[in-house]
Design a protein around this motif. Structure first.
Motif, PDB file in Angstrom:
ATOM      1  N   LYS A 511       0.852  -1.197   0.000  1.00 28.82           N
ATOM      2  CA  LYS A 511       0.000   0.000   0.000  1.00 28.82           C
ATOM      3  C   LYS A 511       0.881   1.237   0.000  1.00 28.82           C
ATOM      4  N   ASN A 512       0.233   2.389  -0.162  1.00 32.90           N
ATOM      5  CA  ASN A 512       0.966   3.650  -0.119  1.00 32.90           C
ATOM      6  C   ASN A 512       2.008   3.754  -1.228  1.00 32.90           C
ATOM      7  N   TRP A 513       1.530   3.734  -2.483  1.00 33.66           N
ATOM      8  CA  TRP A 513       2.423   3.732  -3.636  1.00 33.66           C
ATOM      9  C   TRP A 513       3.163   5.051  -3.791  1.00 33.66           C
ATOM     10  N   HIS A 514       2.514   6.130  -3.429  1.00 38.03           N
ATOM     11  CA  HIS A 514       3.199   7.421  -3.524  1.00 38.03           C
ATOM     12  C   HIS A 514       4.404   7.460  -2.605  1.00 38.03           C
ATOM     13  N   GLY A 515       4.212   6.885  -1.429  1.00 35.78           N
ATOM     14  CA  GLY A 515       5.303   6.842  -0.460  1.00 35.78           C
ATOM     15  C   GLY A 515       6.477   6.054  -1.028  1.00 35.78           C
ATOM     16  N   LEU A 516       6.166   4.940  -1.675  1.00 37.76           N
ATOM     17  CA  LEU A 516       7.223   4.113  -2.270  1.00 37.76           C
ATOM     18  C   LEU A 516       7.978   4.893  -3.343  1.00 37.76           C
ATOM     19  N   LYS A 517       7.206   5.540  -4.205  1.00 35.13           N
ATOM     20  CA  LYS A 517       7.844   6.310  -5.281  1.00 35.13           C
ATOM     21  C   LYS A 517       8.732   7.406  -4.703  1.00 35.13           C
ATOM     22  N   ARG A 518       8.184   8.097  -3.698  1.00 34.47           N
ATOM     23  CA  ARG A 518       8.950   9.194  -3.109  1.00 34.47           C
ATOM     24  C   ARG A 518      10.221   8.689  -2.443  1.00 34.47           C
ATOM     25  N   GLU A 519      10.173   7.448  -1.980  1.00 30.96           N
ATOM     26  CA  GLU A 519      11.331   6.913  -1.278  1.00 30.96           C
ATOM     27  C   GLU A 519      12.414   6.438  -2.246  1.00 30.96           C
ATOM     28  N   ILE A 520      12.001   5.711  -3.281  1.00 30.39           N
ATOM     29  CA  ILE A 520      13.040   5.086  -4.127  1.00 30.39           C
ATOM     30  C   ILE A 520      13.489   5.965  -5.296  1.00 30.39           C
ATOM     31  N   ASN A 521      12.604   6.817  -5.801  1.00 32.82           N
ATOM     32  CA  ASN A 521      13.003   7.606  -6.968  1.00 32.82           C
ATOM     33  C   ASN A 521      14.270   8.425  -6.748  1.00 32.82           C
ATOM     34  N   PRO A 522      14.363   9.144  -5.612  1.00 36.15           N
ATOM     35  CA  PRO A 522      15.595   9.923  -5.418  1.00 36.15           C
ATOM     36  C   PRO A 522      16.847   9.041  -5.365  1.00 36.15           C
ATOM     37  N   LEU A 523      16.680   7.775  -4.959  1.00 33.48           N
ATOM     38  CA  LEU A 523      17.846   6.902  -4.804  1.00 33.48           C
ATOM     39  C   LEU A 523      18.406   6.456  -6.150  1.00 33.48           C
ATOM     40  N   ILE A 524      17.523   6.321  -7.156  1.00 31.10           N
ATOM     41  CA  ILE A 524      18.031   5.820  -8.441  1.00 31.10           C
ATOM     42  C   ILE A 524      18.076   6.912  -9.501  1.00 31.10           C
ATOM     43  N   GLU A 525      17.684   8.093  -9.097  1.00 30.07           N
ATOM     44  CA  GLU A 525      17.810   9.219 -10.021  1.00 30.07           C
ATOM     45  C   GLU A 525      19.283   9.403 -10.358  1.00 30.07           C
ATOM     46  N   ASN A 526      19.541   9.853 -11.599  1.00 29.64           N
ATOM     47  CA  ASN A 526      20.912  10.104 -12.063  1.00 29.64           C
ATOM     48  C   ASN A 526      21.803   8.863 -12.024  1.00 29.64           C
ATOM     49  N   THR A 527      21.203   7.695 -12.169  1.00 28.56           N
ATOM     50  CA  THR A 527      22.009   6.489 -12.363  1.00 28.56           C
ATOM     51  C   THR A 527      21.560   5.858 -13.661  1.00 28.56           C
ATOM     52  N   ALA A 528      22.224   4.777 -14.033  1.00 28.73           N
ATOM     53  CA  ALA A 528      21.844   4.088 -15.266  1.00 28.73           C
ATOM     54  C   ALA A 528      20.498   3.395 -15.109  1.00 28.73           C
ATOM     55  N   VAL A 529      20.104   3.160 -13.851  1.00 27.98           N
ATOM     56  CA  VAL A 529      18.848   2.467 -13.609  1.00 27.98           C
ATOM     57  C   VAL A 529      17.694   3.436 -13.884  1.00 27.98           C
ATOM     58  N   PRO A 530      16.753   3.026 -14.729  1.00 27.33           N
ATOM     59  CA  PRO A 530      15.646   3.926 -15.027  1.00 27.33           C
ATOM     60  C   PRO A 530      14.699   4.044 -13.830  1.00 27.33           C
ATOM     61  N   ILE A 531      13.969   5.158 -13.769  1.00 26.02           N
ATOM     62  CA  ILE A 531      12.974   5.336 -12.715  1.00 26.02           C
ATOM     63  C   ILE A 531      11.754   4.504 -13.091  1.00 26.02           C
ATOM     64  N   PRO A 532      11.321   3.609 -12.196  1.00 22.69           N
ATOM     65  CA  PRO A 532      10.171   2.773 -12.560  1.00 22.69           C
ATOM     66  C   PRO A 532       8.921   3.618 -12.767  1.00 22.69           C
ATOM     67  N   GLU A 533       8.170   3.221 -13.774  1.00 21.39           N
ATOM     68  CA  GLU A 533       6.954   3.980 -14.073  1.00 21.39           C
ATOM     69  C   GLU A 533       5.726   3.260 -13.542  1.00 21.39           C
ATOM     70  N   ASP A 534       4.752   4.044 -13.165  1.00 20.63           N
ATOM     71  CA  ASP A 534       3.500   3.479 -12.659  1.00 20.63           C
ATOM     72  C   ASP A 534       2.674   3.013 -13.850  1.00 20.63           C
ATOM     73  N   GLN A 535       2.545   1.701 -14.006  1.00 25.21           N
ATOM     74  CA  GLN A 535       1.843   1.158 -15.171  1.00 25.21           C
ATOM     75  C   GLN A 535       0.329   1.156 -14.996  1.00 25.21           C
ATOM     76  N   GLN A 536      -0.120   1.547 -13.795  1.00 34.71           N
ATOM     77  CA  GLN A 536      -1.571   1.552 -13.557  1.00 34.71           C
ATOM     78  C   GLN A 536      -2.154   2.940 -13.809  1.00 34.71           C
ATOM     79  N   ALA A 537      -1.322   3.960 -13.586  1.00 39.93           N
ATOM     80  CA  ALA A 537      -1.832   5.328 -13.695  1.00 39.93           C
ATOM     81  C   ALA A 537      -2.178   5.668 -15.150  1.00 39.93           C
TER      82      ALA A 537
END
Lengths: 537, 395
Positions: A511-537
Motif C-alpha cells: 500500500k501507499n504507492w506514492h510513499g514508495l515512489k517518493r522513497e526510491i526515486n531519489p535513490l536511483i535518479e541520475n544512475t543508469a537504472v531507469p525510474i520505474p513507471e506506474d503502469q496503472q496510472a
C-alpha cells in the motif's frame, strides 16, 4: 494432487499462480494478465484450488472476503436497527415490553416488538451473525497466511523478466550498471532501512515484510476476543447479581456462596454546592439545578470462617473497610462490588406518643422498629401500648373491614393499637397511620400521636465476577498490535536485474504507492537504472 | 478563576479567526498553476499552514486554560467534546499536510473545522462539574483518543470530498452529483442552524409550553425558536408567540425536531441562494479550487488517513471505552446506543479496509465510502446524543 515444477527448478504446491521462487506465471490466466495480482503473491490458496467435497464448499464460502464483508455489513445494519427504539434492557422495568412499545411508539413500536428487535442483540440470528464472522475470520486467515508465508519465504532475488514487467512499478532501459553506481543505490537503500540481497548482479531490497502479517495477527486477536466473550456463558466464569443493602445491614453477598458478607455502614449522596465547590461551576448549577457529586457506600467486607461447616452459624471476620463509589469498585477475590443504584429515605422507625387528647399531656413515647415491631411497649406507671396489627404498606380498608397492606416494605406504615392507661385498664383501640388517626370502635380518651420518623438509605451494589476479562484483554491487545503492524508499516520491495543488456527495475508495495515512489526515486535518479513507471496510472 | 475562563473563551475565538484567515490563504495558494504531484508549496501555502498552526496553538491554549479552570479536561459535554473534535481534525490536517504538502486539503478541512466549532458553540458553554460516572482518569484517556481517531478519519472524508468534487462531471445531473449536493447542503444546513439559533437567541425569543410527556405526565418546555411543530398536547403559555402548526406525539422531542426543521429550512434557503447566484451546483462552484489536484494522490491521502485513524479509533472508541465501561458501569459492553454506534463506525471502516484491500475499491468508490464513514461519525457524535438518549447523553 501433483506439485508444479517451475522452469527455474522450484517445486510449487498445486494451485500456485506465480512461482514462489522466481515469480514466473504458472497459469494461463496469469500469463495473459497485464499486471500481476500481487495481493497474495500468486500463492496457492486452498479456496482457489479445491472445490469438490462439502468441506471444500464450506471452506470456500467462508474464505471469501466478499462473504466476510457481507457479514460485516449485515452486522452493522442489524446493530443499527437495535438503536431505533430503546432495547428491552433500557425500558422501565415495571412495564411489560409487549404493551410498552405499542403504547409509547404506536404502530412502529408494535412492529418493532413483533420483529423481536426489542431484544435484538440477544436474538439467535444476531449471535449467529457474529459467530459467522468468527468462522470467516479463521478460515479467511488460514486460507491466505500459510501460502503467503511460503511465497515470501521462498522468493529469490532474481525474478523472472515477465514477473518484473508485470509489476505496477516497472521500467527497463538499454545499458549496464556500473558497480559503483550499484553501490551508491545500495547505500541509499540501506540508509532507508532496506535489507538487501544480491545474486549474480541481481538485487532485491526489501523492508517491512512483517507488516504483511498484521491482518492475520489482528484476526487472531479478534478470535481470542470472541472466544472470551463466548466463555461468559460457561458456569462459574461470570456472575452478575444485584445487592440491595440498607444502612446498618449486614448481608451475604450473592454469588459468593456464603463466603462473603457485606455491611453497609452508610450511604451518601452529595450534590455540588455553590458555596463550597469552585465558583466556575455556578453558572452550570444555576442552569441545571443540582448536579450530583458523589454516590458512596461505606462498606465493610466480612468473610465467613464457618462457611464450610454445614449448619454452623456464620462467624464473620472483617476483611476490609472501603468506600465504594462510582468508578471505584471494591475488589476482592475475583469479585468487584460496584455502586449501582440507591433508594433514599426508606422508613426505618416511627416514633409515636401516647397522648391524652383533652390535656394534651404525653404519657410516654414508643419507638417502633418498622421491620421488627414488638408486641407490647411498656411505658410504666400503668401505661402500655399493644400492637394488634401492623400494616407496613397501608392501602386503605378492604371489603371485610380489615386494613390492607400492599407489600411488606414500610412505605406507608399503619398500626392498630390497644392503648392501656390507668383510666382504661382494658385498653382503647386506635388505628394510627402517618398523619391519620381513626377510632374504629368508639371515641377514645387517648391517642397515639405521630412524632417523627427515622429513615435510612438503601444502596444497590452490583456484584460482578468476570473471569473472561483477561482473555478479552489479551485478544484486544493482540488485535491492536496486529492492526498497528498492518496499518503503520508497509511491505516494500525493489528488484533490479540486468537481462540481455537491459536494466530491469520493478518495485512493489502492499500500500501507499506514492510513499514508495517518493522513497526510491531519489535513490536511483541520475544512475543508469531507469525510474520505474506506474503502469496503472 | 473567571479570568482563566475568559482567556479560554478568547483563545477559542482567536483560533476560529485564524482558521478562517488560513482558509483564504490556502485558497490563494492553489490559484497558481502547478502540477499536483510534485507541488512546491508556495508562499501563500506556507503562510496558510503557519496561521493554521498558530490557530491550533491558540485552540490548545483554550483547551488547557479551560482544563485549569475546571479541574478536569474540557471534554465532558457536547460543546466541549465537539470543540475538541474540531481541534483534533485540525491537528490531523496539520500532520497530513506535512506528509503530503497539499494546500487544497486546507481549503476544505478548515471550513469544516470552522463549521464544527460554530456548531459546538450553540450548546451551553458553562463549565459544568463532573457527575460521579465521569469522575475518572479514563474520561481524559477515552474521550481524547476517540476524538483524535475521529479527527484523523475526518481527513479521509475531506480527501474523499476533494476527489469527488474533482472527478465528478458536474455539468450533468447524475446520482453522484445529487449525493454530492446533499453533502454540500448538509454543511450549509449546519451554517443555517447556527444563523437561526444566533438570530433568535439575540432577539430573546421564548415560548413556554405546557405539555404531556412520554411518561404521561405534565411537563413544561421552553422553545427558543418559533414552534413549527409543538409538543404533545402542548399549550402555549407565552402570549403573542407563534402557535405551532403541527403537534407531535409524546415520544418525539418536539423542541429538537423543531430546531432540525428550522436548520434544514434555513439551510435550504442559503443553499437555494447560492445556487441562484452561482447558477451552478455547489460542487461545480468549488471545482475550480481543485483543478490542479492529483486524484491518485488524493485517493491515497484518503486511504492513508483511514489507515492511521482506524487503530486510534479502535483504541479509544472500543478498547479504552470497554475498560472504562467495566470500571464505571460494571460491564465492558452493554449495547448502549453510543456503544453500538461506535461498533458500527468500527465495522464500517473495517469493511472499507477489506473492500479496498481485497476487492480493489479505489478511487471514486473509496471516496464515497470515506464520505459515508464521516456521516456515520457525525451521526454518532450528534444524533445519538440528541435523539437517541442513552447513558452518554450528558449535554
Amino acid at each position: 494432487m501433483g506439485k508444479v515444477k517451475c522452469e527455474c527448478g522450484h517445486v510449487n504446491p498445486h494451485g500456485t499462480v506465480l512461482c514462489e521462487s522466481c515469480g514466473r506465471a504458472l497459469t494461463e490466466e496469469a500469463q495473459k494478465e497485464k499486471l500481476h495480482d500481487m495481493r497474495y503473491e500468486g500463492s496457492a490458496r486452498r479456496s482457489q484450488t479445491y472445490n469438490k467435497s462439502i468441506v471444500d464448499k464450506v471452506w470456500n464460502f467462508f474464505s471469501s472476503v466478499k462473504v466476510g464483508i457481507w457479514l460485516i455489513v449485515l452486522t452493522l445494519v442489524a446493530s443499527s436497527l437495535g438503536t431505533i427504539f430503546p432495547q428491552k434492557l433500557f425500558i422501565p422495568n415495571n412495564v411489560s415490553p409487549e404493551t410498552y412499545y405499542e403504547e409509547t411508539y404506536g404502530t412502529a413500536g408494535k412492529i418493532y416488538y413483533t420483529l423481536g428487535f426489542y431484544d435484538l442483540y440477544n436474538s439467535i440470528w444476531f449471535i449467529a451473525l457474529i459467530a459467522a464472522i468468527g468462522v470467516s475470520l479463521v478460515i479467511c486467515s488460514l486460507d491466505r497466511v500459510i501460502p503467503l508465508y511460503r511465497a515470501l519465504k521462498n522468493q529469490r532475488v532474481a525474478r523472472h523478466g515477465t514477473f518484473m514487467k508485470k509489476q505496477r512499478l516497472f521500467a527497463s532501459k538499454q545499458g549496464a550498471i556500473q558497480p559503483e553506481e550499484l553501490d551508491k543505490i545500495k547505500e541509499g537503500l540501506k540508509s532507508k532501512r532496506y535489507r538487501i540481497r544480491e545474486e549474480d548482479g541481481s538485487l532485491l531490497a526489501e523492508k517491512g515484510r512483517f507488516s504483511r502479517w498484521g491482518p492475520y495477527v489482528n484476526h487472531i486477536g479478534l478470535i481470542i476476543f470472541l472466544i472470551g466473550a463466548m466463555l461468559r456463558s460457561v458456569q462459574g466464569m461470570y456472575i452478575d447479581e444485584l445487592l440491595w443493602i440498607r444502612e446498618g445491614e449486614t448481608l451475604e453477598i450473592p454469588g459468593t456462596k456464603g463466603e462473603y458478607y457485606l455491611k453497609n455502614e452508610k450511604f451518601t449522596i452529595e450534590n455540588y454546592d455553590k458555596e463550597k465547590d469552585p465558583e466556575v461551576f455556578n453558572a452550570a448549577l444555576e442552569r441545571t439545578g443540582s448536579i450530583v457529586k458523589n454516590y458512596q457506600t461505606d462498606a465493610v467486607l466480612y468473610k465467613d470462617e464457618n462457611q464450610d461447616l454445614p449448619g454452623a452459624k456464620p462467624k464473620l471476620v472483617k476483611v476490609k473497610e472501603e468506600e465504594i463509589r462510582v468508578n471505584e469498585p471494591m475488589k476482592f477475590d475475583n469479585f468487584a462490588l460496584y455502586q449501582d443504584s440507591f433508594s433514599k429515605d426508606e422508613m426505618k422507625a416511627m416514633e409515636l406518643a401516647l397522648t391524652n387528647k383533652a390535656t394534651k399531656e404525653e404519657a410516654g413515647r414508643v419507638n417502633i422498629d418498622l421491620f421488627n415491631p414488638k408486641d407490647t411497649y411498656d411505658l410504666g406507671k400503668g401505661y402500655k401500648v399493644e400492637v394488634l396489627g401492623y400494616y407496613p404498606d397501608y392501602d386503605g380498608v378492604g371489603e371485610n373491614g380489615e386494613p390492607k397492606t400492599k407489600s411488606p416494605v414500610p412505605n406507608n406504615p399503619a398500626f392498630l393499637f390497644k392503648m392501656i392507661s390507668p383510666e382504661h385498664p382494658d385498653g382503647e383501640i386506635s388505628f394510627t397511620a402517618i398523619r391519620q388517626t381513626l377510632e374504629p370502635v368508639g371515641e377514645t380518651e387517648y391517642k397515639m400521636e405521630f412524632r417523627g420518623i427515622e429513615t435510612r438509605n438503601i444502596s444497590a451494589l452490583t456484584v460482578r465476577k468476570d473471569l473472561t476479562l483477561w482473555i478479552l484483554g489479551i485478544g484486544g491487545a493482540i488485535f491492536m498490535i496486529g492492526v498497528v503492524q498492518g496499518a503503520y508499516w508497509n511491505h516494500r520491495r525493489l528488484w533490479i536485474r540486468q537481462i540481455d543488456g537491459e536494466i530491469y527495475v520493478a518495485a512493489h508495495t502492499n500500500k501507499n504507492w506514492h510513499g514508495l515512489k517518493r522513497e526510491i526515486n531519489p535513490l536511483i535518479e541520475n544512475t543508469a537504472v531507469p525510474i520505474p513507471e506506474d503502469q496503472q496510472a | 478563576m473567571s479570568d482563566l475562563v475568559q482567556w479560554s473563551g478568547n483563545l477559542l475565538y482567536a483560533s476560529f479567526i485564524m482558521y478562517l484567515v488560513a482558509t483564504f490563504l490556502f485558497g490563494g495558494s492553489i490559484r497558481q498553476k502547478k502540477d499536483g504531484e510534485k507541488q512546491d508549496v508556495n508562499r501563500w501555502g506556507k503562510l496558510g499552514i503557519t496561521v493554521t498552526v498558530i490557530g491550533f496553538i491558540a485552540q490548545l491554549g483554550y483547551f488547557f486554560t479551560r482544563w485549569a479552570a475546571a479541574g478536569h479536561a474540557p471534554v465532558s459535554n457536547l460543546f466541549e467534546f465537539i470543540t475538541f473534535f474540531s481541534m483534533m481534525l485540525v491537528g490531523a490536517f496539520i500532520i497530513i499536510y506535512f506528509m503530503y504538502r497539499l494546500a487544497v486539503l486546507g481549503v476544505f478541512a478548515l471550513p469544516v473545522a470552522l463549521i464544527i466549532i460554530a456548531y459546538a458553540s450553540m450548546f451551553p458553554r458553562d463549565i459544568s462539574p463532573l457527575i460521579p460516572a465521569l469522575q475518572s482518569q479514563w474520561l481524559h484517556i477515552h474521550v481524547t483518543t476517540v476524538a483524535a481517531g475521529e479527527g484523523i478519519l475526518a481527513i479521509s472524508f475531506i480527501a474523499g470530498l476533494i476527489y469527488l468534487v474533482k472527478t465528478l462531471d458536474h455539468s450533468k445531473r447524475s446520482k453522484q452529483t445529487i449525493w454530492l449536493e446533499v453533502i454540500m447542503y448538509s454543511l450549509v444546513a449546519v451554517i443555517g442552524f447556527v444563523a437561526v439559533t444566533m438570530a433568535f437567541t439575540m432577539s430573546g425569543y421564548e415560548a413556554k409550553f405546557d405539555y404531556v410527556n412520554k411518561e404521561g405526565q405534565a411537563a413544561q418546555e421552553t422553545f427558543n425558536l418559533p414552534a413549527i411543530v409543538g409538543p404533545n398536547e402542548g399549550e402555549l403559555l407565552t402570549p403573542g408567540q407563534f402557535e405551532p402548526l403541527v403537534e407531535m406525539p409524546a415520544f418525539i422531542n418536539s423542541k429538537k425536531l423543531n430546531t432540525v426543521i428550522w436548520s434544514l429550512g434555513a439551510g435550504a434557503l442559503l443553499y437555494g441562494l447560492i445556487r441562484l447566484l452561482a447558477r451552478k451546483r455547489v460542487g461545480a462552484l468549488v471545482q475550480p479550487l481543485v483543478k490542479n489536484v492529483n486524484t491518485d494522490l488524493m485517493d491515497e491521502v484518503s486511504y492513508r488517513s483511514v489507515l492511521i485513524g482506524f487503530p486510534v479509533f479502535t483504541l479509544g472508541g472500543l478498547i479504552f471505552a470497554m475498560i472504562w465501561a467495566q470500571i464505571a458501569w460494571t460491564r465492558f459492553w452493554g449495547w448502549d446506543p453510543k456503544e453500538v454506534w461506535a461498533l458500527i463506525t468500527w465495522l464500517f471502516y473495517a469493511a472499507f479496509l477489506h473492500l479496498r484491500l481485497s476487492k480493489g475499491w479505489h478511487g471514486e468508490k473509496s471516496a464515497w465510502l470515506a464520505v459515508i464513514g464521516f456521516v456515520i461519525i457525525m451521526f454518532n457524535l450528534i444524533a445519538v446524543n440528541l435523539v437517541i438518549a442513552g447513558l452518554h447523553s450528558y449535554a
